[in-house]
Design an enzyme around this catalytic site. Structure first.
Site, PDB file in Angstrom:
ATOM      1  N   HIS A   1       9.065 -11.584  11.005  1.00 49.34           N
ATOM      2  CA  HIS A   1       9.849 -11.153  11.633  1.00 49.34           C
ATOM      3  C   HIS A   1      10.428 -11.357  12.411  1.00 49.34           C
ATOM      4  CE1 HIS A   1       8.006  -6.993   9.941  1.00 49.34           C
ATOM      5  NE2 HIS A   1       7.102  -7.805  10.027  1.00 49.34           N
TER       6      HIS A   1
ATOM      7  N   GLU B   1      13.640 -10.685  12.839  1.00 52.99           N
ATOM      8  CA  GLU B   1      14.605  -9.456  13.677  1.00 52.99           C
ATOM      9  C   GLU B   1      13.717  -8.802  14.755  1.00 52.99           C
ATOM     10  OE1 GLU B   1      12.533  -9.490  11.221  1.00 52.99           O
ATOM     11  OE2 GLU B   1      11.996  -7.634  10.517  1.00 52.99           O
TER      12      GLU B   1
ATOM     13  N   CYS C   1       7.994  -9.775   5.133  1.00 54.30           N
ATOM     14  CA  CYS C   1       6.818  -9.403   5.627  1.00 54.30           C
ATOM     15  C   CYS C   1       6.495  -8.769   4.272  1.00 54.30           C
ATOM     16  CB  CYS C   1       6.708  -8.917   7.101  1.00 54.30           C
ATOM     17  SG  CYS C   1       4.725  -8.736   6.890  1.00 54.30           S
TER      18      CYS C   1
HETATM   19  N1  GLN Z   1       0.788  -5.189   5.214  1.00 49.16           N
HETATM   20  C1  GLN Z   1       1.853  -4.181   5.000  1.00 49.16           C
HETATM   21  C2  GLN Z   1       1.330  -4.781   3.474  1.00 49.16           C
HETATM   22  O1  GLN Z   1       0.787  -5.274   3.089  1.00 49.16           O
HETATM   23  C3  GLN Z   1       3.559  -5.936   5.355  1.00 49.16           C
HETATM   24  C4  GLN Z   1       3.311  -5.176   6.880  1.00 49.16           C
HETATM   25  C5  GLN Z   1       4.921  -5.758   7.636  1.00 49.16           C
HETATM   26  O2  GLN Z   1       5.646  -5.334   6.587  1.00 49.16           O
HETATM   27  N2  GLN Z   1       4.764  -6.100   8.396  1.00 49.16           N
HETATM   28  O3  GLN Z   1       2.478  -4.141   3.103  1.00 49.16           O
END
Ligand code: GLN
Length: 221
Positions: A176, A178, A85
């Site tokens: 994710h 995890e 992410c």
């Molecule tokens: N929305 C976050 C960002 O742009 C990322 C979200 C996440 O890591 N779950 O940094």
């Protein structure tokens, strides 16, 4: 934790975000896993996970602590990287409308592409390179990978975006693993790091995992 990272272990970048959940999953598959806060702690690692969190915050902290240069250098020397992410956003060469951070894999990401935090969701998908059964996926205000360059392999395409991809050094997932009971992606990353994780190549669902596992929640009766 004061333990020192051993050779061949896996580090989890410990500046902000979902650190403990990755450490727990890595230990569930039988590998030594350590939080990494300083450049010197990268020495001797086989791989580094850059967890989810908030990418602007993480990118600033990387610069403040000199970890951006240290991670680029270590990657050049063979350290394998996995971004989940926000970690994917940091690793991307192009961040649409924003300044890229580490820029180590030839992909373009679009941040917050599904909408607000309330548009977060779970789904399942088959990722043939990773497991022969469908895997649960959790997306939390995720980015979309909107372009992959030459030398980048798509591991999972969903609707109009790429959700997981890799090149020879780097794995990126916009979701994710995890935060799910599945250990399959952690096993996959360990194999990419040249390690030999415990368990089969099924969906890897840990029967003891619950959404509260990371909270150290104890029930007093
Ligand atoms: N929305 C976050 C960002 O742009 C990322 C979200 C996440 O890591 N779950 O940094």
């Amino acid at each position: 934790m004061n333990a020192v990272a051993g050779p061949g272990g896996i580090g989890v970048l410990d500046l902000q975000g979902g650190v403990q959940e990755h450490l727990d999953h890595l230990r569930r598959v039988g590998v030594s896993a350590w939080p990494v806060k300083r450049a010197a702690e990268l020495d001797g690692l086989a791989g580094l996970v850059i967890p989810g969190g908030e990418s602007t915050c993480l990118s600033r902290l990387l610069t403040i602590f000199g970890l951006d240069e240290a991670i680029r250098r270590a990657c050049g020397n063979g350290l394998k990287l996995w971004g989940t992410c926000a970690g994917t956003i940091l690793l991307a060469r192009e961040n649409v409308g924003e300044t890229p951070s580490l820029g180590l894999i030839d992909i373009a990401v679009s941040r917050n592409a599904f909408g607000s935090q309330l548009d977060s969701f779970n789904r399942e998908a088959l990722v043939p390179a990773v497991a022969r059964e469908p895997i649960p996926l959790t997306f939390i205000r995720a980015p979309k990978i909107v372009r992959v360059g030459e030398g980048v392999r798509v591991l999972l395409q969903l609707d109009d975006y790429v959700a997981a991809a890799e090149d020879d050094r780097i794995l990126v997932t916009v979701f994710h693993p995890e935060l799910t009971p599945s250990l399959a992606f952690h096993r996959y990353f360990l194999r990419k790091c040249g390690l030999n994780p415990a368990g089969a190549d099924d969906a890897g669902l840990d029967p003891d995992w619950t959404p509260l596992s990371w909270t150290r929640f104890t029930h007093h009766v």
